[in-house]
Motif scaffolding. Structure first.
Motif, PDB file in Angstrom:
ATOM      1  N   GLU A 146     -47.934  22.771 -94.811  1.00  0.00           N
ATOM      2  CA  GLU A 146     -47.793  22.413 -96.073  1.00  0.00           C
ATOM      3  C   GLU A 146     -48.785  23.033 -96.919  1.00  0.00           C
ATOM      4  O   GLU A 146     -49.838  23.585 -96.569  1.00  0.00           O
ATOM      5  N   ILE A 147     -48.783  22.811 -98.212  1.00  0.00           N
ATOM      6  CA  ILE A 147     -49.872  22.848 -99.071  1.00  0.00           C
ATOM      7  C   ILE A 147     -51.060  21.734 -98.871  1.00  0.00           C
ATOM      8  O   ILE A 147     -50.584  20.592 -98.603  1.00  0.00           O
ATOM      9  N   PRO A 148     -52.224  22.038 -98.618  1.00  0.00           N
ATOM     10  CA  PRO A 148     -52.931  23.398 -99.255  1.00  0.00           C
ATOM     11  C   PRO A 148     -53.073  24.458 -98.035  1.00  0.00           C
ATOM     12  O   PRO A 148     -53.371  25.780 -98.139  1.00  0.00           O
ATOM     13  N   LEU A 180     -49.944  30.279-104.326  1.00  0.00           N
ATOM     14  CA  LEU A 180     -48.504  30.188-104.103  1.00  0.00           C
ATOM     15  C   LEU A 180     -47.726  30.879-105.308  1.00  0.00           C
ATOM     16  O   LEU A 180     -46.615  31.706-105.174  1.00  0.00           O
ATOM     17  N   CYS A 181     -48.157  30.487-106.519  1.00  0.00           N
ATOM     18  CA  CYS A 181     -47.385  30.831-107.742  1.00  0.00           C
ATOM     19  C   CYS A 181     -47.564  32.318-107.986  1.00  0.00           C
ATOM     20  O   CYS A 181     -46.340  32.806-108.590  1.00  0.00           O
ATOM     21  N   ILE A 182     -48.406  33.014-107.595  1.00  0.00           N
ATOM     22  CA  ILE A 182     -48.586  34.270-107.914  1.00  0.00           C
ATOM     23  C   ILE A 182     -48.274  35.372-106.766  1.00  0.00           C
ATOM     24  O   ILE A 182     -48.207  36.565-106.859  1.00  0.00           O
ATOM     25  N   SER A 183     -48.233  34.630-105.660  1.00  0.00           N
ATOM     26  CA  SER A 183     -47.861  35.731-104.306  1.00  0.00           C
ATOM     27  C   SER A 183     -46.309  36.086-104.392  1.00  0.00           C
ATOM     28  O   SER A 183     -45.522  35.469-104.693  1.00  0.00           O
ATOM     29  N   ARG A 184     -46.249  37.339-104.073  1.00  0.00           N
ATOM     30  CA  ARG A 184     -44.976  37.916-103.961  1.00  0.00           C
ATOM     31  C   ARG A 184     -44.212  37.585-102.689  1.00  0.00           C
ATOM     32  O   ARG A 184     -43.215  37.857-102.709  1.00  0.00           O
ATOM     33  N   GLU A 185     -44.946  36.824-101.726  1.00  0.00           N
ATOM     34  CA  GLU A 185     -44.290  36.319-100.541  1.00  0.00           C
ATOM     35  C   GLU A 185     -43.423  35.283-100.786  1.00  0.00           C
ATOM     36  O   GLU A 185     -42.527  34.741-100.086  1.00  0.00           O
ATOM     37  N   PHE A 186     -43.709  34.498-102.005  1.00  0.00           N
ATOM     38  CA  PHE A 186     -42.943  33.203-102.434  1.00  0.00           C
ATOM     39  C   PHE A 186     -42.396  33.159-103.537  1.00  0.00           C
ATOM     40  O   PHE A 186     -43.046  33.644-104.831  1.00  0.00           O
ATOM     41  N   SER A 216     -42.957  25.044 -97.474  1.00  0.00           N
ATOM     42  CA  SER A 216     -42.385  25.810 -96.395  1.00  0.00           C
ATOM     43  C   SER A 216     -40.975  24.796 -95.854  1.00  0.00           C
ATOM     44  O   SER A 216     -40.556  25.458 -94.795  1.00  0.00           O
ATOM     45  N   GLY A 217     -40.702  23.954 -96.262  1.00  0.00           N
ATOM     46  CA  GLY A 217     -39.664  22.745 -95.891  1.00  0.00           C
ATOM     47  C   GLY A 217     -38.382  23.427 -95.567  1.00  0.00           C
ATOM     48  O   GLY A 217     -37.806  23.051 -94.713  1.00  0.00           O
ATOM     49  N   ASN A 218     -37.995  24.256 -96.646  1.00  0.00           N
ATOM     50  CA  ASN A 218     -36.608  25.011 -96.274  1.00  0.00           C
ATOM     51  C   ASN A 218     -36.738  26.173 -95.892  1.00  0.00           C
ATOM     52  O   ASN A 218     -35.498  26.891 -95.529  1.00  0.00           O
ATOM     53  N   PHE A 219     -37.934  26.621 -95.221  1.00  0.00           N
ATOM     54  CA  PHE A 219     -37.697  27.909 -94.529  1.00  0.00           C
ATOM     55  C   PHE A 219     -36.895  27.921 -93.070  1.00  0.00           C
ATOM     56  O   PHE A 219     -36.308  28.909 -93.066  1.00  0.00           O
ATOM     57  N   SER A 252     -39.522  21.211-100.644  1.00  0.00           N
ATOM     58  CA  SER A 252     -39.972  21.001-102.292  1.00  0.00           C
ATOM     59  C   SER A 252     -39.457  22.435-103.088  1.00  0.00           C
ATOM     60  O   SER A 252     -39.413  22.262-104.175  1.00  0.00           O
ATOM     61  N   MET A 253     -39.365  23.551-102.313  1.00  0.00           N
ATOM     62  CA  MET A 253     -38.862  24.780-103.147  1.00  0.00           C
ATOM     63  C   MET A 253     -37.240  24.868-103.132  1.00  0.00           C
ATOM     64  O   MET A 253     -36.549  24.708-102.132  1.00  0.00           O
TER      65      MET A 253
END
Length: 260
Positions: free
Chosen positions: A33-35, A80-86, A125-128, A147-148
């Motif tokens: 999870e975060i962090p 997390l907010c700026i990463s292209r992976e998420f 990553s919960g729904n991954f 959470s996403m």
């Protein structure tokens, strides 16, 4: 705590990430999870190892080892907010990192053998684990406090961060006997009840949802409110509801991956 893990790296389509590996038996992908990979995430991974599995623990964001602090959480959320992976606000598509995670699941199954692979996601990553069900080897998906997309607005509260094609695969597999396990605290606004309502409506009895009372969370948790079912908000004593929930995750993995 990571000294007992083998520090490896896995590359797929030019993307390389650290992966910490330990144990023997069928593979289970433990997604932090975060962090980042905190001591409590490692503790949970150790329980999975002790239950007869080979854990693959990828570092998706943050660092491996440091404890959770509010400042550390804030820095990880910013990344997390700026990463292209998420894609943190995507209601009907998954994050690109799930392509890499499916490849890791295939790799882990080839190396570890067994009936299939488990995947435990937490928070972002919960729904991954749902998206990872496109990989046939993924047989035991666990969603802890998913959470996403971040729950901004009614639609996102109920959304599962998967594409229609991915979710159709999940539904088709569940119709044939596959199962999905989920956990959340009842008062958790980051993982709202609407997500579990969607899963119950769409998957029926194939979805098992554990919803914990906020009063049963660890009173010494550094988190501002109950959220992390398997880590900092877990009370590590037999009989405690959070510890029993973690045991249910272990038994779910055993049922899906070890049972004859």
């Amino acid at each position: 705590m990571l000294d007992r893990y083998e520090a490896t790296r896995f590359t797929h389509e030019g993307v390389t990430k650290p992966v910490y590996v330990r144990g023997s038996g069928p593979a289970v992908i433990v997604m932090h999870e975060i962090p980042g990979i905190t001591p409590e995430v490692i503790r949970f991974a150790d329980w999975v190892v002790d239950a007869g599995f080979r854990v693959y623990m990828p570092l998706l964001i943050g660092k491996a080892g440091p404890p959770l602090t509010i400042g550390y959480v804030a820095r990880s959320i910013a990344k997390l907010c700026i990463s292209r992976e998420f894609h943190i606000l995507a209601s009907h598509s998954s994050s690109p990192v799930t392509i890499w995670l499916r490849a890791l699941a295939r790799h882990a199954h080839e190396k570890a053998g067994g009936k299939g692979v488990g995947a435990v996601g937490m928070c972002f990553s919960g729904n991954f684990a749902l998206s990872m069900m496109l990989e046939p080897a993924l047989m035991a998906p666990v969603l802890s406090q998913p959470s996403m997309p971040f729950p901004l607005g009614a639609e996102r509260k109920a959304a599962l961060h998967v594409s229609p094609e991915e979710f159709q695969c999940v539904k088709d597999r569940c119709a044939k006997g596959d199962k999905v396990l989920g956990l959340r605290f009842k008062g958790d606004r980051m993982s709202p009840p609407e997500k579990f309502e969607t899963l119950r409506r769409e998957l029926g009895d194939a979805f098992e949802g554990i919803e914990l009372e906020d009063k049963d969370a660890n009173p010494d948790s550094p988190a501002p409110s109950p959220h992390s079912c398997l880590t900092v908000d877990l009370v590590d004593k037999d009989g405690e509801p959070t510890r029993e929930a973690a045991k249910r995750v272990i038994s779910f993995l055993q049922e899906r991956l070890l049972a004859a």
